[in-house]
Design an enzyme around this catalytic site. Structure first.
Site, PDB file in Angstrom:
ATOM      1  CG  HIS A 344      -2.314  -0.782   1.118  1.00 28.45           C
ATOM      2  ND1 HIS A 344      -3.134  -0.586   0.459  1.00 28.45           N
ATOM      3  CD2 HIS A 344      -2.346  -2.144   1.700  1.00 28.45           C
ATOM      4  CE1 HIS A 344      -4.076  -1.826   0.364  1.00 28.45           C
ATOM      5  NE2 HIS A 344      -3.697  -2.500   1.364  1.00 28.45           N
ATOM      6  CE  LYS A 535      -6.045  14.271  -0.514  1.00 22.65           C
ATOM      7  NZ  LYS A 535      -6.105  12.870  -1.369  1.00 22.65           N
ATOM      8  NE  ARG A 536      -3.584  10.740   9.786  1.00 24.38           N
ATOM      9  CZ  ARG A 536      -3.603   9.996  10.531  1.00 24.38           C
ATOM     10  NH1 ARG A 536      -4.582   8.759  10.756  1.00 24.38           N
ATOM     11  NH2 ARG A 536      -2.397   9.973  11.196  1.00 24.38           N
ATOM     12  CE  LYS A 541      -2.231  11.100   2.466  1.00 26.78           C
ATOM     13  NZ  LYS A 541      -2.860  10.207   1.350  1.00 26.78           N
ATOM     14  CB  THR A 643     -10.056   5.205  -1.781  1.00 29.32           C
ATOM     15  OG1 THR A 643      -9.937   5.638  -0.532  1.00 29.32           O
ATOM     16  CG2 THR A 643      -9.520   3.686  -2.083  1.00 29.32           C
ATOM     17  CE  LYS A 647     -14.067   6.635  -0.042  1.00 30.19           C
ATOM     18  NZ  LYS A 647     -13.339   6.712   1.095  1.00 30.19           N
TER      19      LYS A 647
END
Length: 809
Positions: A344, A535-536, A541, A643, A647
């Protein structure tokens, strides 16, 4: 004509009738009243909303139990229209925050899909007493609070003390003529709690089994003999601490002994459970109790969701060899055929590398087994690549050095028959970079399984308005076959449908704006563009890139207040790991930018920056349907899949993103011109690495970037503490692994294109429809179908199990 259903009415239909499939109204009312009266309160007049929630949950559970039992043996019924506000009761339910970010939520989607596809599958994990912390923002800083999610009980779970199992730690290894024995161990008991996982309208109810740690009654009672009985009883906490709290790191390895205990605890309990079920099952075994393990891999598939359950490999070997007396080579063949590994992450700091010294103390027999497996593996590599010492070093499960470590990813690769990444680009990186040597050795092992999301939760349940207008046009088949959304391509130019899609989005935005005002006393402009990044919080990111864009927009408004600007509400949400200093600084920066921008009278409601506190599944279900723009802006080559991106796509947001993770396949499905793709590709990042990334160069060349960085640096956003963001600026300028400045120019230009399109609502909505129509690939049903057929060797079943009130076939 009947009045249109409200969101609340739609959700009633979906959550009670559609998914739980309850019986006739009178039956339900009777059951509900019984639970309320006997289980919860003596006097109906003093029932609280929580009492109603529990009564309703127990009623639904009662109806699931029959089908649940029926499924395990081989499970629908009408809208109760109770005189209660179902939405209000839904709000009482606690989020079960038993994972960190995408990984735990992915597993939940997978369980939903496995039940919907009629696969006989179990999900195993730990029943953490405290899940992911609740995030509070105090003076702009993240503060963590314990998530006491079980304080009022959990109506969905059923304790199964009859299946309690022992788990051993510490001790020593005794090599005897009768075989190897692991002795003088400390024992902790694993108590299972089962939660039903219903499939969609097929009567199947699978099981999620979560383990809770309990001390045995004789735990440490040898101390009682020297008189300290009280101390011995208090020490039971030490054993029970194993399932006390979730480690809150996402994409970061923290080598704590308690964490290793958790990993072995879930593995040891689960494998005993699997083997008990295998031995007692009737499939093709004539012995009263099955002892032959030849057929084990034909009946059992174990999917390792990242390296956290990697100990399944040596533990299965230990059981087969030491307990069941299976020959070593045969046991290794069985283990490899049973286990498969999903990778992952490619971030080096996320890879689990446990100190050998910790294993020596905690799991001495497993260490011996790992050494023996590694020797076999290296002998094979040495025979194929004679004299290539460096290759042996790179491929070893044991990393030499000051502190010898066990590389759990290498253990997973050698002990599995299949290894997969979670998006095509990620699986390519896995083959060409992270596990390059292993791919050269066994290319047939490596696969791709692009992640997906369940359309039941992420469309039907969270966005009933959108689901309704889709069903009106193409029927309800898309709920279990998301590829049917392709049929919406026929309606891209249909004026009624364009109007309906835009109307649903506006309703969702109004609803979310009202929620923000009620919960956080924040007033936002519902006709502004809802620009969302949830998101985290992590450097890779690149929430910082988003911050730089917000500052740039602010400076443009300030420099020409009379000019017309597309109004935006930038929403950023996510938790930072408590020990991750830079992530916590990023949150403080976001809140500080918001503080300045949101209170500047020159700006008005043209720009707002909102930090969404305590981002979690239940908040995602509200914000995602309301989003116009989805930000997926990680440095190319760092996000394995994502993911959230999927969504947003299925809920009618357009994506601004890099060619990273599943964004690549989203752009392929919808055509690149229907997403806002910008920035470096993986090859560009690699080229920049070779050349050397120099942030200073961008800082000097780009005036708007320089202005934004200088404002952060000078204390413009932190006037009471001008040096507050020194560490952030220092990182961006001198050691930014994720090259924020390198993508700044392309990002700002791309955001300009977003503005242009948003000013043309019809064309924007047509792109939205195209994106929804092309999101079918990203159903977790498709993902699970691929795992089942290509890794587990099972076929999904369309057979509807008869409900419990009918005889079994």
């Amino acid at each position: 004509m009947a009045a249109p259903l409200s969101d609340g009415e739609r959700r009633k239909q979906i959550s009670v009738r559609g998914i739980a499939g309850l019986g006739d109204v009178a039956e339900v009312r009777k059951s509900f009243n019984r639970h309320l009266h006997f289980t919860l309160v003596k006097d109906r007049n003093v029932a609280t909303p929580r009492d109603y929630y529990f009564a309703l949950a127990h009623t639904v559970r009662d109806h699931l139990v029959g089908r649940w039992i029926r499924t395990q043996q081989h499970y629908y019924e009408r809208d109760p229209k109770l005189g209660l506000d179902l939405e209000e009761l839904e709000e009482i339910e606690e989020d079960a925050g038993l994972g960190n970010g995408g990984l735990g939520r992915l597993a939940a989607c997978f369980l939903d899909s496995m039940a919907t596809l009629g696969l006989a599958a179990y999900g195993y994990g730990i029943r953490y007493e405290f899940g992911i912390f609740n995030q509070k923002i105090v003076n702009g800083w993240q503060v963590e609070e314990a998530d006491d999610w079980l304080r009022y009980g959990n109506p969905w779970e059923k304790a199964r003390p009859e299946y309690m199992l022992p788990v051993h730690f510490y001790g020593r290894v005794d090599h005897t003529p009768e075989g190897v024995k692991w002795i003088d161990t400390q024992v902790v008991l694993a108590m299972p709690y089962d939660t039903p996982v219903p499939g969609y309208k097929n009567n199947t109810v699978n099981t999620m089994r979560l383990w809770s740690a309990k001390a045995p009654n004789d735990f440490n009672l040898q101390e009682f003999n020297v008189g300290d009985y009280i101390e011995a009883v208090l020490d039971r906490n030490l054993a029970e601490n194993i399932s006390r709290v979730l480690y809150p790191n996402d994409n970061f390895f923290e080598g704590k002994e308690l964490r290793l205990k958790q990993e072995y605890f879930v593995v040891a309990a689960t494998l005993q459970d699997i083997i008990r079920r295998f031995k007692s099952s009737k499939f093709g075994c004539r012995d009263p109790v099955r002892t032959c393990f030849e057929t084990f891999p034909d009946k059992v598939a174990i999917q390792l969701n990242d390296t956290h359950p990697a100990l399944s490999i040596p533990e299965l070997m230990r059981i087969l060899v030491d307990v069941e007396k299976v020959d070593w080579d045969k046991a290794w063949e069985i283990t490899k055929r049973t286990c498969a590994y999903t990778n992952h992450t490619v971030l080096p700091e996320a890879l689990e590398r446990w100190p050998v010294s910790m294993f020596e103390k905690l799991l001495p027999r497993h260490l011996e087994i790992i050494y023996a497996l590694n020797q076999m593996h290296l002998d094979r590599v040495a025979a194929l690549y004679p004299g290539d010492i460096d290759r042996l070093r790179r491929m070893s499960v044991i990393e030499e050095g000051d502190c010898k470590r066990i590389n759990m990813a290498h253990l997973c690769v050698i002990g599995s028959h299949a290894v997969n990444g979670v998006a095509r680009i990620h699986s390519d990186i896995v083959k060409n970079s992270v596990f390059k040597d292993f791919y050269e050795l066994e290319p047939e092992k490596f696969q791709n399984k692009t992640n997906g999301i369940t359309p039941r939760r992420w469309l039907l349940l969270c966005n009933p308005g959108l689901a309704d207008i889709i069903a009106e046009k193409i029927g309800e088949g898309f709920i279990t076959d998301l590829s049917q959304l392709k049929k919406l391509l026929d309606f891209i130019n249909n004026e009624t449908f364009i109007r309906d899609v835009a109307k649903v989005k506006q309703e969702n935005k109004l609803k979310f704006a009202a929620y923000l005002e009620e919960q956080y006393k924040v007033k936002i402009n519902p006709s502004s563009m809802f620009d969302v990044q949830v998101k985290r919080i992590h450097e890779y990111k690149r929430q910082l890139l988003n911050c730089l864009h917000a500052i740039t927009l602010y400076n443009r408004i300030r420099s020409d207040p009379s000019k017309s600007f597309v109004p935006r509400t930038i929403m950023i949400g996510g938790k930072a790991a408590p020990g991750y200093h830079m992530a916590k600084m990023i949150i403080k920066l976001i809140t500080s930018i918001g503080e300045v921008i949101n209170n500047d009278p020159y700006v008005g409601d043209r720009l707002k920056v909102i930090f969404l506190e305590n981002y979690r599944v239940s908040l995602a279900e509200k914000v995602i349907p309301a989003a116009d723009l989805s930000q997926q802006i990680s440095t190319a080559g760092t996000e394995a899949s994502g993911t959230g991106n999927m969504k947003f796509m299925v809920n009618g947001a357009l994506t601004i993103g890099t060619m990273d993770g599943a964004n690549v396949e989203m752009a392929e499905e919808a055509n690149e011109e229907n997403l806002f793709i910008f920035g470096m590709r993986v090859e560009d990042v690699e080229a920049l690495d070779r050349q050397g990334y120099n942030a200073q160069e961008y800082y000097e060349r780009l005036p708007e970037l320089r202005q934004a960085v200088d404002q952060i640096s000078s204390g413009f956003f932190s006037p009471r503490d001008p040096g507050c963001f020194r560490d952030v600026v220092n990182m961006l300028m001198y050691h930014d692994r994720f090259k924020v400045f390198a993508d700044y120019e392309a990002y700002i230009k791309c955001q300009g294109e977003v503005d242009q399109l948003f000013m043309n609502p019809r064309e924007w909505t047509k792109k939205v429809i195209r994106n929804i129509a092309c999101s079918g690939k990203f159903s977790s049903d498709r993902t699970i179908m691929e795992y089942a057929q290509e890794i587990w060797g099972v076929e999904p079943s369309a057979t509807k199990i008869p409900p419990p009130n009918l005889p079994r076939d």
